[in-house]
Design a protein around this motif. Structure first.
Motif, PDB file in Angstrom:
ATOM      1  N   LYS A 132      18.374 -52.744  -7.169  1.00 52.66           N
ATOM      2  CA  LYS A 132      17.000 -52.273  -7.040  1.00 52.66           C
ATOM      3  C   LYS A 132      16.951 -51.005  -6.187  1.00 52.66           C
ATOM      4  O   LYS A 132      17.861 -50.717  -5.412  1.00 52.66           O
ATOM      5  CB  LYS A 132      16.113 -53.343  -6.386  1.00 52.66           C
ATOM      6  CG  LYS A 132      15.905 -54.562  -7.252  1.00 52.66           C
ATOM      7  CD  LYS A 132      15.120 -54.197  -8.487  1.00 52.66           C
ATOM      8  CE  LYS A 132      14.626 -55.384  -9.248  1.00 52.66           C
ATOM      9  NZ  LYS A 132      13.784 -54.997 -10.376  1.00 52.66           N
ATOM     10  N   VAL A 133      15.877 -50.248  -6.363  1.00 52.94           N
ATOM     11  CA  VAL A 133      15.604 -49.110  -5.484  1.00 52.94           C
ATOM     12  C   VAL A 133      14.550 -49.601  -4.503  1.00 52.94           C
ATOM     13  O   VAL A 133      13.440 -49.964  -4.891  1.00 52.94           O
ATOM     14  CB  VAL A 133      15.097 -47.882  -6.269  1.00 52.94           C
ATOM     15  CG1 VAL A 133      14.746 -46.750  -5.316  1.00 52.94           C
ATOM     16  CG2 VAL A 133      16.148 -47.426  -7.276  1.00 52.94           C
ATOM     17  N   VAL A 134      14.913 -49.646  -3.242  1.00 53.42           N
ATOM     18  CA  VAL A 134      14.045 -50.212  -2.213  1.00 53.42           C
ATOM     19  C   VAL A 134      13.019 -49.188  -1.760  1.00 53.42           C
ATOM     20  O   VAL A 134      13.343 -48.036  -1.471  1.00 53.42           O
ATOM     21  CB  VAL A 134      14.876 -50.702  -1.006  1.00 53.42           C
ATOM     22  CG1 VAL A 134      13.979 -51.055   0.178  1.00 53.42           C
ATOM     23  CG2 VAL A 134      15.722 -51.893  -1.404  1.00 53.42           C
ATOM     24  N   VAL A 162      13.003 -44.701   0.923  1.00 55.99           N
ATOM     25  CA  VAL A 162      13.463 -45.143  -0.395  1.00 55.99           C
ATOM     26  C   VAL A 162      14.986 -45.160  -0.339  1.00 55.99           C
ATOM     27  O   VAL A 162      15.606 -44.195   0.111  1.00 55.99           O
ATOM     28  CB  VAL A 162      12.965 -44.188  -1.506  1.00 55.99           C
ATOM     29  CG1 VAL A 162      13.506 -44.617  -2.875  1.00 55.99           C
ATOM     30  CG2 VAL A 162      11.432 -44.151  -1.523  1.00 55.99           C
ATOM     31  N   ALA A 163      15.586 -46.276  -0.774  1.00 48.22           N
ATOM     32  CA  ALA A 163      17.044 -46.401  -0.718  1.00 48.22           C
ATOM     33  C   ALA A 163      17.567 -47.076  -1.977  1.00 48.22           C
ATOM     34  O   ALA A 163      16.953 -48.011  -2.483  1.00 48.22           O
ATOM     35  CB  ALA A 163      17.463 -47.186   0.519  1.00 48.22           C
ATOM     36  N   GLY A 164      18.684 -46.577  -2.464  1.00 45.94           N
ATOM     37  CA  GLY A 164      19.314 -47.168  -3.648  1.00 45.94           C
ATOM     38  C   GLY A 164      19.919 -46.078  -4.508  1.00 45.94           C
ATOM     39  O   GLY A 164      20.121 -44.945  -4.059  1.00 45.94           O
ATOM     40  N   GLU A 165      20.207 -46.421  -5.747  1.00 45.98           N
ATOM     41  CA  GLU A 165      20.762 -45.460  -6.683  1.00 45.98           C
ATOM     42  C   GLU A 165      19.627 -44.874  -7.502  1.00 45.98           C
ATOM     43  O   GLU A 165      19.055 -45.535  -8.358  1.00 45.98           O
ATOM     44  CB  GLU A 165      21.808 -46.122  -7.580  1.00 45.98           C
ATOM     45  CG  GLU A 165      23.008 -46.656  -6.825  1.00 45.98           C
ATOM     46  CD  GLU A 165      23.663 -45.609  -5.899  1.00 45.98           C
ATOM     47  OE1 GLU A 165      23.859 -44.464  -6.341  1.00 45.98           O
ATOM     48  OE2 GLU A 165      23.932 -45.946  -4.738  1.00 45.98           O
ATOM     49  N   PHE A 166      19.280 -43.645  -7.186  1.00 52.25           N
ATOM     50  CA  PHE A 166      18.199 -42.957  -7.909  1.00 52.25           C
ATOM     51  C   PHE A 166      18.553 -41.500  -8.069  1.00 52.25           C
ATOM     52  O   PHE A 166      19.480 -41.001  -7.487  1.00 52.25           O
ATOM     53  CB  PHE A 166      16.848 -43.120  -7.198  1.00 52.25           C
ATOM     54  CG  PHE A 166      16.788 -42.614  -5.788  1.00 52.25           C
ATOM     55  CD1 PHE A 166      16.419 -41.307  -5.520  1.00 52.25           C
ATOM     56  CD2 PHE A 166      17.114 -43.449  -4.719  1.00 52.25           C
ATOM     57  CE1 PHE A 166      16.363 -40.845  -4.211  1.00 52.25           C
ATOM     58  CE2 PHE A 166      17.051 -42.988  -3.410  1.00 52.25           C
ATOM     59  CZ  PHE A 166      16.680 -41.679  -3.160  1.00 52.25           C
ATOM     60  N   ALA A 176       5.690 -41.665  -3.890  1.00 48.60           N
ATOM     61  CA  ALA A 176       7.108 -41.461  -3.560  1.00 48.60           C
ATOM     62  C   ALA A 176       7.985 -41.566  -4.800  1.00 48.60           C
ATOM     63  O   ALA A 176       8.846 -40.712  -5.038  1.00 48.60           O
ATOM     64  CB  ALA A 176       7.556 -42.478  -2.508  1.00 48.60           C
ATOM     65  N   PHE A 177       7.771 -42.605  -5.619  1.00 46.12           N
ATOM     66  CA  PHE A 177       8.597 -42.771  -6.809  1.00 46.12           C
ATOM     67  C   PHE A 177       8.330 -41.670  -7.828  1.00 46.12           C
ATOM     68  O   PHE A 177       9.249 -41.234  -8.520  1.00 46.12           O
ATOM     69  CB  PHE A 177       8.416 -44.168  -7.400  1.00 46.12           C
ATOM     70  CG  PHE A 177       9.324 -45.205  -6.777  1.00 46.12           C
ATOM     71  CD1 PHE A 177       9.469 -45.290  -5.401  1.00 46.12           C
ATOM     72  CD2 PHE A 177      10.036 -46.077  -7.557  1.00 46.12           C
ATOM     73  CE1 PHE A 177      10.318 -46.231  -4.825  1.00 46.12           C
ATOM     74  CE2 PHE A 177      10.890 -47.023  -7.003  1.00 46.12           C
ATOM     75  CZ  PHE A 177      11.030 -47.091  -5.632  1.00 46.12           C
ATOM     76  N   ALA A 178       7.112 -41.199  -7.935  1.00 46.50           N
ATOM     77  CA  ALA A 178       6.823 -40.077  -8.836  1.00 46.50           C
ATOM     78  C   ALA A 178       7.541 -38.812  -8.368  1.00 46.50           C
ATOM     79  O   ALA A 178       8.144 -38.098  -9.175  1.00 46.50           O
ATOM     80  CB  ALA A 178       5.318 -39.828  -8.915  1.00 46.50           C
ATOM     81  N   ARG A 179       7.483 -38.538  -7.072  1.00 44.81           N
ATOM     82  CA  ARG A 179       8.135 -37.334  -6.542  1.00 44.81           C
ATOM     83  C   ARG A 179       9.648 -37.391  -6.736  1.00 44.81           C
ATOM     84  O   ARG A 179      10.288 -36.379  -7.004  1.00 44.81           O
ATOM     85  CB  ARG A 179       7.827 -37.152  -5.049  1.00 44.81           C
ATOM     86  CG  ARG A 179       6.357 -37.067  -4.682  1.00 44.81           C
ATOM     87  CD  ARG A 179       5.721 -35.738  -5.017  1.00 44.81           C
ATOM     88  NE  ARG A 179       4.484 -35.547  -4.293  1.00 44.81           N
ATOM     89  CZ  ARG A 179       3.267 -35.732  -4.791  1.00 44.81           C
ATOM     90  NH1 ARG A 179       3.110 -36.111  -6.048  1.00 44.81           N
ATOM     91  NH2 ARG A 179       2.200 -35.537  -4.034  1.00 44.81           N
ATOM     92  N   LEU A 180      10.223 -38.597  -6.589  1.00 44.03           N
ATOM     93  CA  LEU A 180      11.672 -38.777  -6.731  1.00 44.03           C
ATOM     94  C   LEU A 180      12.089 -39.064  -8.173  1.00 44.03           C
ATOM     95  O   LEU A 180      13.280 -39.171  -8.458  1.00 44.03           O
ATOM     96  CB  LEU A 180      12.151 -39.914  -5.820  1.00 44.03           C
ATOM     97  CG  LEU A 180      12.023 -39.648  -4.317  1.00 44.03           C
ATOM     98  CD1 LEU A 180      12.223 -40.936  -3.523  1.00 44.03           C
ATOM     99  CD2 LEU A 180      12.999 -38.568  -3.869  1.00 44.03           C
ATOM    100  N   LYS A 181      11.106 -39.215  -9.071  1.00 44.39           N
ATOM    101  CA  LYS A 181      11.344 -39.507 -10.497  1.00 44.39           C
ATOM    102  C   LYS A 181      12.124 -40.811 -10.685  1.00 44.39           C
ATOM    103  O   LYS A 181      13.082 -40.893 -11.446  1.00 44.39           O
ATOM    104  CB  LYS A 181      12.035 -38.340 -11.188  1.00 44.39           C
ATOM    105  CG  LYS A 181      11.161 -37.090 -11.203  1.00 44.39           C
ATOM    106  CD  LYS A 181      11.732 -36.050 -12.128  1.00 44.39           C
ATOM    107  CE  LYS A 181      10.830 -34.856 -12.182  1.00 44.39           C
ATOM    108  NZ  LYS A 181       9.736 -34.989 -13.110  1.00 44.39           N
ATOM    109  N   VAL A 182      11.674 -41.853  -9.964  1.00 42.58           N
ATOM    110  CA  VAL A 182      12.263 -43.182 -10.064  1.00 42.58           C
ATOM    111  C   VAL A 182      11.258 -44.087 -10.777  1.00 42.58           C
ATOM    112  O   VAL A 182      10.102 -44.178 -10.349  1.00 42.58           O
ATOM    113  CB  VAL A 182      12.581 -43.760  -8.664  1.00 42.58           C
ATOM    114  CG1 VAL A 182      13.151 -45.168  -8.783  1.00 42.58           C
ATOM    115  CG2 VAL A 182      13.541 -42.850  -7.907  1.00 42.58           C
ATOM    116  N   PRO A 183      11.647 -44.762 -11.853  1.00 42.50           N
ATOM    117  CA  PRO A 183      10.728 -45.676 -12.537  1.00 42.50           C
ATOM    118  C   PRO A 183      10.282 -46.812 -11.611  1.00 42.50           C
ATOM    119  O   PRO A 183      11.106 -47.409 -10.909  1.00 42.50           O
ATOM    120  CB  PRO A 183      11.550 -46.221 -13.701  1.00 42.50           C
ATOM    121  CG  PRO A 183      12.670 -45.250 -13.878  1.00 42.50           C
ATOM    122  CD  PRO A 183      12.948 -44.671 -12.518  1.00 42.50           C
ATOM    123  N   LEU A 184       8.991 -47.128 -11.628  1.00 38.97           N
ATOM    124  CA  LEU A 184       8.467 -48.189 -10.777  1.00 38.97           C
ATOM    125  C   LEU A 184       9.092 -49.547 -11.087  1.00 38.97           C
ATOM    126  O   LEU A 184       9.163 -50.409 -10.211  1.00 38.97           O
ATOM    127  CB  LEU A 184       6.945 -48.279 -10.910  1.00 38.97           C
ATOM    128  CG  LEU A 184       6.165 -47.143 -10.262  1.00 38.97           C
ATOM    129  CD1 LEU A 184       4.686 -47.258 -10.618  1.00 38.97           C
ATOM    130  CD2 LEU A 184       6.353 -47.146  -8.761  1.00 38.97           C
TER     131      LEU A 184
END
Length: 190
Positions: A129-131, A186-190, A93-101
């Motif tokens: 945080k990005v939840v 996934v929720a937060g500022e991304f 999910a984080f890779a697809r959304l390009k959010v750093p782990l």
């Protein structure tokens, strides 16, 4: 015993996991985990679908227990024995959304008190945080969205790694809705 992560979808079995499974003579897993690892299970192995998760602690030392995704992310990593990590829905999910782990905060609502999980997710978003929320089929994305500021981004990630993978992104004011039972949020500022 070995607890082996089989990835969150087809083709996400690591070489290490495949190697461990290829040597197995006794394999346990959910129907989904067995299907994901099927090509790596050697002919002649005894393969059992898990019916009683409480009995897993008493399996023999040579048993291989398959866990979808990664055993340490709401999986079977609590069992005694060696853990072989897998590719998790968090990673995908984080890779697809390009959010750093490094920005992740994991919240589990799977089989747990949803109101408590929503409150925890809200606090993590406020902290910046990005939840990554592990949902179950009954989880109400709208209730999570209502607890967040209207501009907060919300993504519903479904069937990660499968051909029907779907990632829908909206805001807390207009959150996406899941279409099926296998999803994370996934929720937060991304």
């Amino acid at each position: 015993m070995k607890i082996v992560g089989v990835g969150c979808g087809p083709g996400m079995l690591t070489a290490e996991a495949a190697s461990v499974i290829a040597c197995a003579t006794l394999v346990y897993g959910s129907a989904r985990a067995i299907a994901l690892a099927r090509d790596a299970i050697p002919p002649g192995s005894e393969v059992y679908e898990i019916k009683d998760y409480r009995g897993l602690r008493s399996l023999p030392d040579h048993a291989v227990v398959l866990s979808t995704g990664d055993p340490m992310l709401a999986g079977l990593g609590y069992l005694p024995g060696d853990v072989v990590p897998g590719i998790s829905s968090l990673q995908v999910a984080f890779a697809r959304l390009k959010v750093p782990l490094a920005r992740a905060a994991v919240v589990s609502a799977h089989g747990k008190d949803h109101a408590r999980a929503i409150a925890e997710a809200r606090e993590e978003v406020i902290r910046g945080k990005v939840v990554f929320l592990i949902a179950d089929p009954a989880f109400d994305v709208g209730a999570l969205a209502a607890a967040l500021m209207a501009q907060t981004r919300v993504a519903v990630c479904e069937d990660l790694g499968y051909p029907a993978e779907r990632i829908a992104v909206g805001t807390a004011a207009q959150p996406p809705a899941p279409r099926g039972d296998l999803f994370v949020v996934v929720a937060g500022e991304f």
